[in-house]
Design an enzyme around this catalytic site. Structure first.
Site, PDB file in Angstrom:
ATOM      1  N   ASN A  97     -16.646 -15.289   9.283  1.00 20.24           N
ATOM      2  CA  ASN A  97     -17.741 -15.586   8.368  1.00 20.24           C
ATOM      3  C   ASN A  97     -18.380 -16.900   8.799  1.00 20.24           C
ATOM      4  O   ASN A  97     -17.686 -17.908   8.927  1.00 20.24           O
ATOM      5  CB  ASN A  97     -17.205 -15.706   6.942  1.00 20.24           C
ATOM      6  CG  ASN A  97     -16.635 -14.392   6.428  1.00 20.24           C
ATOM      7  OD1 ASN A  97     -17.244 -13.343   6.611  1.00 20.24           O
ATOM      8  ND2 ASN A  97     -15.471 -14.442   5.808  1.00 20.24           N
ATOM      9  N   GLN A 104     -18.804 -17.833   3.959  1.00 20.86           N
ATOM     10  CA  GLN A 104     -17.799 -18.726   4.542  1.00 20.86           C
ATOM     11  C   GLN A 104     -17.355 -19.733   3.489  1.00 20.86           C
ATOM     12  O   GLN A 104     -18.178 -20.392   2.853  1.00 20.86           O
ATOM     13  CB  GLN A 104     -18.376 -19.462   5.757  1.00 20.86           C
ATOM     14  CG  GLN A 104     -17.341 -20.368   6.430  1.00 20.86           C
ATOM     15  CD  GLN A 104     -17.863 -21.067   7.683  1.00 20.86           C
ATOM     16  OE1 GLN A 104     -18.970 -20.773   8.154  1.00 20.86           O
ATOM     17  NE2 GLN A 104     -17.077 -21.971   8.217  1.00 20.86           N
ATOM     18  N   HIS A 110     -13.241 -20.300  12.023  1.00 20.67           N
ATOM     19  CA  HIS A 110     -12.024 -19.488  12.052  1.00 20.67           C
ATOM     20  C   HIS A 110     -12.371 -18.028  12.229  1.00 20.67           C
ATOM     21  O   HIS A 110     -13.466 -17.579  11.876  1.00 20.67           O
ATOM     22  CB  HIS A 110     -11.190 -19.674  10.784  1.00 20.67           C
ATOM     23  CG  HIS A 110     -11.964 -19.496   9.509  1.00 20.67           C
ATOM     24  ND1 HIS A 110     -12.774 -20.477   9.002  1.00 20.67           N
ATOM     25  CD2 HIS A 110     -12.044 -18.447   8.656  1.00 20.67           C
ATOM     26  CE1 HIS A 110     -13.321 -20.046   7.870  1.00 20.67           C
ATOM     27  NE2 HIS A 110     -12.905 -18.805   7.645  1.00 20.67           N
ATOM     28  N   HIS A 112     -10.673 -14.275  11.267  1.00 20.64           N
ATOM     29  CA  HIS A 112      -9.646 -13.525  10.549  1.00 20.64           C
ATOM     30  C   HIS A 112      -9.184 -12.371  11.450  1.00 20.64           C
ATOM     31  O   HIS A 112     -10.012 -11.702  12.078  1.00 20.64           O
ATOM     32  CB  HIS A 112     -10.210 -12.894   9.279  1.00 20.64           C
ATOM     33  CG  HIS A 112     -10.746 -13.854   8.264  1.00 20.64           C
ATOM     34  ND1 HIS A 112     -10.106 -14.126   7.079  1.00 20.64           N
ATOM     35  CD2 HIS A 112     -11.890 -14.599   8.244  1.00 20.64           C
ATOM     36  CE1 HIS A 112     -10.816 -14.990   6.367  1.00 20.64           C
ATOM     37  NE2 HIS A 112     -11.915 -15.285   7.050  1.00 20.64           N
TER      38      HIS A 112
END
Ligand code: AMP
Length: 125
Positions: A97, A104, A110, A112
């Site tokens: 995101n 986000q 990051h 996932h």
């Protein structure tokens, strides 16, 4: 809640604190470029987050400003996680995101990794 806007990197974000060892995580993998740990609120039997060690607020920031070594190191870190958890046979999904529309929540880049069940369609409507 999604971040309203991604400005300069905020060193008080929760993933920065995990990187500094100030709060615990269930670590899956760590190397020179990345740390990977289980999401605190898993949405699948396997829900792991992979974060770069550099200070990047989002995927857009990371891809726009990280060095080639950081970018290749990040994706090799993702590969190390999928190998360590043996995710290739059953399959897995990567998701990042970036920014407000993507919801986000944590302003440290990051990815996932979801796996462990049939994951359904790519997006809900
Ligand atoms: P995103 O919406 O892509 O920014 O997702 C942030 C993710 O971080 C969410 O799935 C949260 O459950 C997860 N998260 C937040 N705090 C922690 C934490 N302390 N340890 C592990 N995961 C966390």
């Amino acid at each position: 809640m999604a971040v309203a806007a991604l400005g300069n990197y905020d060193r008080s974000n929760v993933f920065a604190r995990i990187l500094r060892g100030e709060i615990p995580c269930r670590k899956v993998h760590e190397d020179a470029h990345v740390m990977a740990f289980h999401d605190i609120s898993p949405l699948a039997p396997v829900h792991v987050l992979v974060i770069p060690k550099g200070e990047y607020v989002s995927m857009a920031d990371f891809l726009g400003h990280a060095s080639d070594a950081e970018i290749s190191g990040f994706w090799r870190g993702v590969a190390a996680v999928t190998a360590a958890l043996n995710l290739a046979p059953g399959g897995f999904r990567l998701l990042s995101n970036a920014g407000y529309d993507a919801h986000q929540e944590v302003p440290h880049m990051h990815v996932h990794i979801f796996a462990g069940r049939e994951l359904g369609p790519m997006l809900c409507q």
